[in-house]
Design a protein around this motif. Structure first.
Motif, mmCIF file in Angstrom:
data_model
loop_
_atom_site.group_PDB
_atom_site.id
_atom_site.type_symbol
_atom_site.label_atom_id
_atom_site.label_comp_id
_atom_site.label_asym_id
_atom_site.label_seq_id
_atom_site.Cartn_x
_atom_site.Cartn_y
_atom_site.Cartn_z
ATOM 1 N N LEU A 23 -5.302 78.112 -38.290
ATOM 2 C CA LEU A 23 -5.099 78.491 -39.686
ATOM 3 C C LEU A 23 -3.899 79.423 -39.781
ATOM 4 C CD1 LEU A 23 -6.004 78.589 -42.682
ATOM 5 C CD2 LEU A 23 -7.386 80.595 -42.071
ATOM 6 N N ILE A 24 -2.877 79.005 -40.532
ATOM 7 C CA ILE A 24 -1.734 79.879 -40.820
ATOM 8 C C ILE A 24 -2.022 80.556 -42.146
ATOM 9 C CG2 ILE A 24 0.746 79.981 -41.249
ATOM 10 C CD1 ILE A 24 1.035 77.441 -39.584
ATOM 11 N N GLU A 25 -2.421 81.813 -42.093
ATOM 12 C CA GLU A 25 -2.810 82.529 -43.307
ATOM 13 C C GLU A 25 -1.595 82.764 -44.204
ATOM 14 O OE1 GLU A 25 -4.764 86.113 -42.208
ATOM 15 O OE2 GLU A 25 -6.520 85.104 -41.376
ATOM 16 N N ALA A 26 -1.816 82.655 -45.521
ATOM 17 C CA ALA A 26 -0.707 82.820 -46.456
ATOM 18 C C ALA A 26 -1.213 83.237 -47.825
ATOM 19 C CB ALA A 26 0.084 81.524 -46.571
ATOM 20 N N ASP A 27 -0.476 84.160 -48.451
ATOM 21 C CA ASP A 27 -0.725 84.528 -49.849
ATOM 22 C C ASP A 27 -0.037 83.542 -50.790
ATOM 23 O OD1 ASP A 27 -2.062 87.095 -49.253
ATOM 24 O OD2 ASP A 27 -0.097 87.664 -48.487
ATOM 25 N N LEU A 28 1.124 83.057 -50.364
ATOM 26 C CA LEU A 28 1.897 82.098 -51.147
ATOM 27 C C LEU A 28 2.304 80.952 -50.236
ATOM 28 C CD1 LEU A 28 4.241 84.597 -53.017
ATOM 29 C CD2 LEU A 28 2.437 83.255 -54.071
ATOM 30 N N MET A 29 2.220 79.729 -50.751
ATOM 31 C CA MET A 29 2.576 78.554 -49.954
ATOM 32 C C MET A 29 3.542 77.666 -50.738
ATOM 33 S SD MET A 29 -1.193 77.635 -48.380
ATOM 34 C CE MET A 29 -2.105 78.261 -49.793
ATOM 35 N N VAL A 30 4.594 77.228 -50.058
ATOM 36 C CA VAL A 30 5.596 76.342 -50.640
ATOM 37 C C VAL A 30 5.634 75.056 -49.824
ATOM 38 C CG1 VAL A 30 8.046 76.003 -51.123
ATOM 39 C CG2 VAL A 30 6.992 78.233 -51.529
ATOM 40 N N GLY B 18 -0.575 96.133 -43.568
ATOM 41 C CA GLY B 18 -0.638 94.810 -44.173
ATOM 42 C C GLY B 18 0.733 94.217 -44.434
ATOM 43 N N LYS B 19 0.761 92.929 -44.707
ATOM 44 C CA LYS B 19 1.998 92.228 -45.026
ATOM 45 C C LYS B 19 1.729 91.181 -46.109
ATOM 46 C CE LYS B 19 4.233 92.570 -40.456
ATOM 47 N NZ LYS B 19 5.484 93.209 -40.881
ATOM 48 N N VAL B 20 2.749 90.885 -46.895
ATOM 49 C CA VAL B 20 2.690 89.756 -47.812
ATOM 50 C C VAL B 20 3.098 88.523 -47.016
ATOM 51 C CG1 VAL B 20 3.682 88.683 -49.869
ATOM 52 C CG2 VAL B 20 3.167 91.132 -49.856
ATOM 53 N N LYS B 21 2.218 87.525 -46.979
ATOM 54 C CA LYS B 21 2.437 86.367 -46.120
ATOM 55 C C LYS B 21 2.835 85.147 -46.945
ATOM 56 C CE LYS B 21 -0.937 88.072 -42.756
ATOM 57 N NZ LYS B 21 -2.205 87.790 -42.040
ATOM 58 N N VAL B 22 3.993 84.566 -46.582
ATOM 59 C CA VAL B 22 4.501 83.363 -47.252
ATOM 60 C C VAL B 22 4.656 82.268 -46.209
ATOM 61 C CG1 VAL B 22 6.353 82.352 -48.630
ATOM 62 C CG2 VAL B 22 5.758 84.778 -48.918
ATOM 63 N N ALA B 23 4.087 81.098 -46.486
ATOM 64 C CA ALA B 23 4.210 79.954 -45.588
ATOM 65 C C ALA B 23 4.994 78.849 -46.291
ATOM 66 C CB ALA B 23 2.836 79.440 -45.168
ATOM 67 N N ILE B 24 5.982 78.300 -45.599
ATOM 68 C CA ILE B 24 6.837 77.254 -46.151
ATOM 69 C C ILE B 24 6.749 76.036 -45.248
ATOM 70 C CG2 ILE B 24 9.194 76.626 -46.813
ATOM 71 C CD1 ILE B 24 9.719 79.703 -47.011
ATOM 72 N N VAL B 25 6.387 74.898 -45.816
ATOM 73 C CA VAL B 25 6.269 73.660 -45.045
ATOM 74 C C VAL B 25 7.501 72.802 -45.302
ATOM 75 C CG1 VAL B 25 4.876 71.634 -44.558
ATOM 76 C CG2 VAL B 25 3.767 73.754 -45.268
ATOM 77 N N GLY B 26 8.220 72.490 -44.238
ATOM 78 C CA GLY B 26 9.437 71.693 -44.358
ATOM 79 C C GLY B 26 10.656 72.535 -44.063
ATOM 80 N N ALA B 27 11.349 72.249 -42.961
ATOM 81 C CA ALA B 27 12.501 73.064 -42.550
ATOM 82 C C ALA B 27 13.810 72.323 -42.763
ATOM 83 C CB ALA B 27 12.348 73.492 -41.093
ATOM 84 N N ALA C 221 16.982 71.902 -45.775
ATOM 85 C CA ALA C 221 17.818 72.924 -46.395
ATOM 86 C C ALA C 221 17.012 73.845 -47.309
ATOM 87 C CB ALA C 221 18.949 72.263 -47.174
ATOM 88 N N THR C 222 16.132 73.280 -48.142
ATOM 89 C CA THR C 222 15.360 74.104 -49.080
ATOM 90 C C THR C 222 14.488 75.111 -48.354
ATOM 91 O OG1 THR C 222 15.315 72.354 -50.745
ATOM 92 C CG2 THR C 222 13.651 74.070 -50.934
ATOM 93 N N GLY C 223 13.722 74.663 -47.365
ATOM 94 C CA GLY C 223 12.832 75.559 -46.644
ATOM 95 C C GLY C 223 13.564 76.641 -45.896
ATOM 96 N N VAL C 224 14.658 76.287 -45.244
ATOM 97 C CA VAL C 224 15.433 77.265 -44.470
ATOM 98 C C VAL C 224 16.096 78.277 -45.397
ATOM 99 C CG1 VAL C 224 17.486 77.531 -43.016
ATOM 100 C CG2 VAL C 224 15.801 75.761 -42.486
ATOM 101 N N GLU C 225 16.702 77.805 -46.484
ATOM 102 C CA GLU C 225 17.381 78.721 -47.396
ATOM 103 C C GLU C 225 16.392 79.654 -48.087
ATOM 104 O OE1 GLU C 225 21.450 76.395 -48.653
ATOM 105 O OE2 GLU C 225 19.659 75.948 -49.810
ATOM 106 N N LEU C 226 15.237 79.142 -48.464
ATOM 107 C CA LEU C 226 14.223 79.988 -49.087
ATOM 108 C C LEU C 226 13.732 81.054 -48.115
ATOM 109 C CD1 LEU C 226 12.341 80.670 -51.442
ATOM 110 C CD2 LEU C 226 10.753 78.944 -50.584
#
Length: 430
Positions: free
Chosen positions: A261-268, A166-175, A177-182
């Protein structure tokens, strides 16, 4: 005395209040008041480090009240609710905490008002985003992401999910500076978790998806720099999706326009900005489609010479476009409004704002830094990467410190910071 009120203690607002306090407040030439809904200030470009736990906001934040007492201005805890332009009064909303009224609604008299409330994330009315995504608009939201991330990894470790693939999945929308640095900082943060009490966790347990609707990441930077950052993120393991539009967020993850569907446990959500909705009809002041206040070249609002706007909440024309919503813009605007307010008090002609782009730098955590430098320093622009770019990136934060504290105190703060790095853990894991 003349009352000057600054609303918003971000990079521009706090620097302006500090300069005015030193120049006018301490000398008894004007009453300077800073209003903010938070008690402390943290430089907004650092929020991605708060979100991952690499930076502790409780230690690194600056107390408005303490700073105000030292710099000759007053601090008022509150949130702007409206303006009475005829009576020149700023209305503050009641302050609530745990269902109790901490402070009642109040009014502050002003002779000159500077609005510097910044911006919030723009979800473009995408269904489900407000309910399921975290916006990194302020330290509180960054802390919320950090808490949820840590809890998910503790659960992941306890349930032996790594052994099951398994993996912890994080999806970030918006690339931007904030999205890339995070994205980059997450891999650095997870690598350190094992050493600080979270077993069975490594970067191999993390799956980050960075989604961008445009054709490439970091659209504000030159294409070569954007490509370099894309390559670095891919090496770390980030799944970079360009030309991908999100149409919905739900409990399982993000739905794309193609039906995936991009599965994610956390979404930013870090895909755009706007100003709060109440700015759209604020006392008859002119605003644009994202609720920014339209300003003249002097940075006075278009239909009230006693009200200025700076930073992300100001719509300032620049050639055929607009001044970009960036920290360096807010810094430059604060410097000009400081000059114009002192001139206005002396009935002297005001200066026009001219934005100077000194370049953009994006930190990829401890792995690399990329960007470009431009403007008055050279003809055209210079691409910078690696350790040189990292040093310049850190110097931008130091420039903000110098504006607030001066050179001597900033030097002492750097020394103390180096000592703290040795004495305390690099990660906040509580």
């Amino acid at each position: 005395m003349t009352n000057i009120v600054v609303v918003g203690g971000g990079a521009g607002g706090l620097e302006l209040a500090t300069k005015l306090g030193r120049k006018l407040g301490k000398k008894g030439k004007a009453n300077i008041t800073l209003v903010d809904r938070n008690r402390t200030h943290l430089w907004k470009p650092l929020l991605h480090e708060v979100a991952t736990g690499s930076l502790d906001a409780g230690i690194d934040a600056l107390s408005y009240r303490t700073h105000a007492a030292k710099q000759g201005f007053e601090f008022q805890l509150g949130e702007m609710q409206g303006i009475d332009r005829e009576q020149r009064k700023l209305m503050l909303a009641p302050m609530m905490a745990e269902g109790q009224e901490v402070l009642p609604a109040r009014q502050l008299d002003y002779d000159y008002l500077v609005i510097a409330i910044g911006s919030v994330s723009n979800d473009f009315n995408t269904p489900g985003v407000k309910q399921h995504c975290i916006f990194l608009d302020n330290p509180g939201r960054a802390e919320l992401f950090h808490t949820r991330m840590l809890n998910r990894f503790l659960q992941f470790s306890q349930n032996d999910e790594a052994e099951k693939g398994g993996k912890v999945k994080v999806a970030i929308v918006g690339a931007g500076a904030t999205g890339v640095e995070l994205s980059a900082e997450l891999y650095n943060a997870v690598d350190q978790m094992r050493a600080y009490g979270v077993p069975k966790v490594s970067a191999q347990c993390l799956e980050v998806t960075l989604v961008e609707a445009g054709p490439r990441i970091l659209p504000a930077l030159p294409e070569r720099i954007s490509g370099s950052a894309h390559s670095e993120l891919t090496k770390m393991g980030v799944d970079v999706r360009t030309a991908t539009r999100i149409t919905e967020a739900n409990e399982q993850g993000l739905m794309t326009a193609d039906g995936e569907l991009i599965e994610a446990d956390l979404m930013v959500w870090a895909a755009g900005i706007k100003c709060p909705s109440f700015m759209q009809d604020l006392a008859g002041l002119e605003s644009n489609r994202i609720n920014q206040l339209v300003v003249k070249p002097s940075l006075q609002t278009s239909n009230d010479e006693r009200i200025y706007a700076i930073g992300d909440c100001a719509a300032c024309a620049m050639g055929e476009g607009w001044v970009p919503p960036r920290a360096q813009s807010a810094h430059q605007m604060a410097s000009l409004v400081y000059k114009n307010l002192t001139k206005q008090l002396q009935n002297k002609p005001l200066q026009d704002f001219h934005y100077h782009d000194h370049g953009s730098l994006v930190s990829l955590s401890n792995y690399s830094t990329v960007g470009s430098l431009m403007g008055n320093l050279m003809r055209g622009s210079m691409k910078v990467e690696g350790q040189l770019a990292r040093l310049i990136y850190l110097s931008l934060y130091r420039m903000h410190h110098i504006a607030l504290h001066g050179y001597v105190k900033t030097g002492l703060m750097i020394l103390v910071g180096r000592i703290n790095q040795v004495l305390r853990p690099k990660m906040k894991l509580h």
